[in-house]
Scaffold this motif. Structure first.
Motif, mmCIF file in Angstrom:
data_model
loop_
_atom_site.group_PDB
_atom_site.id
_atom_site.type_symbol
_atom_site.label_atom_id
_atom_site.label_comp_id
_atom_site.label_asym_id
_atom_site.label_seq_id
_atom_site.Cartn_x
_atom_site.Cartn_y
_atom_site.Cartn_z
ATOM 1 N N GLY A 147 0.874 -1.154 0.000
ATOM 2 C CA GLY A 147 0.000 0.000 0.000
ATOM 3 C C GLY A 147 0.917 1.212 0.000
ATOM 4 N N GLU A 148 0.467 2.295 -0.557
ATOM 5 C CA GLU A 148 1.311 3.476 -0.665
ATOM 6 C C GLU A 148 0.454 4.718 -0.472
ATOM 7 O OE1 GLU A 148 4.966 4.633 -3.609
ATOM 8 O OE2 GLU A 148 3.335 3.456 -4.414
ATOM 9 N N ALA A 149 1.032 5.760 0.140
ATOM 10 C CA ALA A 149 0.330 7.020 0.320
ATOM 11 C C ALA A 149 1.188 8.144 -0.259
ATOM 12 C CB ALA A 149 0.063 7.277 1.795
ATOM 13 N N GLN A 164 -4.202 7.376 -1.598
ATOM 14 C CA GLN A 164 -3.809 6.006 -1.273
ATOM 15 C C GLN A 164 -3.699 5.249 -2.590
ATOM 16 O OE1 GLN A 164 -3.211 6.662 2.388
ATOM 17 N NE2 GLN A 164 -3.320 4.497 1.994
ATOM 18 N N LEU A 165 -2.613 4.499 -2.760
ATOM 19 C CA LEU A 165 -2.402 3.741 -3.989
ATOM 20 C C LEU A 165 -2.172 2.277 -3.683
ATOM 21 C CD1 LEU A 165 -0.316 6.596 -4.540
ATOM 22 C CD2 LEU A 165 -1.189 5.780 -6.703
ATOM 23 N N VAL A 170 -4.907 4.529 -7.872
ATOM 24 C CA VAL A 170 -5.497 5.259 -6.746
ATOM 25 C C VAL A 170 -6.671 4.459 -6.205
ATOM 26 C CG1 VAL A 170 -6.693 7.368 -6.034
ATOM 27 C CG2 VAL A 170 -4.768 7.512 -7.632
ATOM 28 N N THR A 171 -6.661 4.204 -4.890
ATOM 29 C CA THR A 171 -7.755 3.481 -4.247
ATOM 30 C C THR A 171 -8.581 4.360 -3.316
ATOM 31 O OG1 THR A 171 -6.311 2.767 -2.448
ATOM 32 C CG2 THR A 171 -6.532 1.268 -4.334
ATOM 33 N N ASP A 172 -8.038 5.527 -2.921
ATOM 34 C CA ASP A 172 -8.756 6.432 -2.031
ATOM 35 C C ASP A 172 -8.062 7.790 -2.035
ATOM 36 O OD1 ASP A 172 -10.752 7.196 -0.208
ATOM 37 O OD2 ASP A 172 -9.556 6.611 1.526
ATOM 38 N N VAL A 173 -8.830 8.836 -1.795
ATOM 39 C CA VAL A 173 -8.286 10.192 -1.700
ATOM 40 C C VAL A 173 -8.898 10.842 -0.475
ATOM 41 C CG1 VAL A 173 -7.982 12.395 -2.876
ATOM 42 C CG2 VAL A 173 -8.176 10.307 -4.217
ATOM 43 N N GLN A 174 -8.061 11.476 0.369
ATOM 44 C CA GLN A 174 -8.526 12.093 1.602
ATOM 45 C C GLN A 174 -7.867 13.444 1.813
ATOM 46 O OE1 GLN A 174 -6.880 9.207 4.202
ATOM 47 N NE2 GLN A 174 -8.425 7.672 3.792
ATOM 48 N N PHE A 175 -8.632 14.382 2.365
ATOM 49 C CA PHE A 175 -8.029 15.648 2.764
ATOM 50 C C PHE A 175 -7.117 15.406 3.951
ATOM 51 C CE2 PHE A 175 -11.797 17.510 0.656
ATOM 52 C CZ PHE A 175 -11.148 18.377 -0.177
#
Length: 177
Positions: A147-149, A164-165, A170-175
Motif C-alpha cells: 500500500g502506498e500514500a 492512497q495507492l 489510486v484506491t482512495d483520496v482524503q483531505f
C-alpha cells in the motif's frame, strides 16, 4: 463489417518507439535501448494471483517492475509490467501530459486513476510512504502487498490531500488536516 482494429495483429496495437515495436517477452535492456528511459518506474509486491506472473513457489510474493512512458498530450501513456526482467504486460492509460503536472484539483483525483495520471494532474508528491502488508489482510494475501500514500501539500485554494495507492492505482483520496 468488423472494425479494422479487430483485423490487425496484436503487435499493431503495441507501444511504438520510432520504428521499433515493443513486444511481450523482451528484456528491460531491449525496451530501454529502443524507447529510452521511462518517466517513472516503480516496483510492486503482491500475493500470488495479483502480480504479472505466478510464482514458482506457493505463497511466494510476486514482484513486478513497472515502467510508465509519457509521449505528450496527443498520445496515450503506457504502463509496461516486467516480471523477472522480462516484459509481461502492456497497458494503455489516459492521454499524456507536458511539463511536471499541473495545478492539482482534488476533485479530479478519483479511484481507479493510474499513478501516471496522478503525476500528470498533480506532479510528484511532497512525500511518499510505503506500507507493506497494509492491504494484505483485506486482499486475503498470504504474502506482502504494497500500500502506498502520496501526500500533496496545500497550494493556493487547494487543500492538502493524500492519495492512497495499490499497485500503481489510486484506491482512495482524503483531505489532510
Amino acid at each position: 463489417m468488423a472494425p479494422l482494429a479487430l483485423l490487425l495483429p496484436r503487435s499493431a496495437w503495441a507501444l511504438r518507439c520510432g520504428t521499433y515495436i515493443v513486444q511481450q517477452g523482451e528484456t528491460r535492456a531491449q525496451v530501454r535501448g529502443d524507447c529510452g528511459a521511462p518517466f517513472f518506474m516503480d516496483r510492486y509486491v503482491g500475493h500470488p494471483g495479483v502480480g504479472v506472473t505466478s510464482p514458482a513457489e506457493p505463497g511466494a510474493a510476486v514482484v513486478s517492475e513497472v515502467w510508465y512512458y509519457n509521449f505528450g498530450p496527443q498520445c496515450l501513456m503506457v504502463r509496461l509490467d516486467f516480471s523477472g526482467g522480462v516484459l509481461a504486460r502492456e497497458r494503455m492509460l489516459g492521454h499524456g501530459f507536458t511539463g511536471q503536472g499541473g495545478s492539482c484539483d482534488f476533485n479530479d483525483i478519483t479511484t481507479g486513476l493510474s499513478v501516471a495520471g496522478l503525476i500528470g494532474r498533480c506532479g510528484f508528491p511532497a512525500s511518499r510512504g510505503r506500507n507493506p502488508l497494509a492491504t494484505a489482510v483485506a486482499l486475503g494475501a498470504q504474502a506482502p502487498a504494497w500500500g502506498e500514500a502520496w501526500t500533496y501539500p496545500a497550494e493556493g485554494s487547494v487543500a492538502a490531500f493524500r492519495a492512497q495507492l495499490q499497485d500503481g492505482w489510486v484506491t482512495d483520496v482524503q483531505f489532510v488536516r
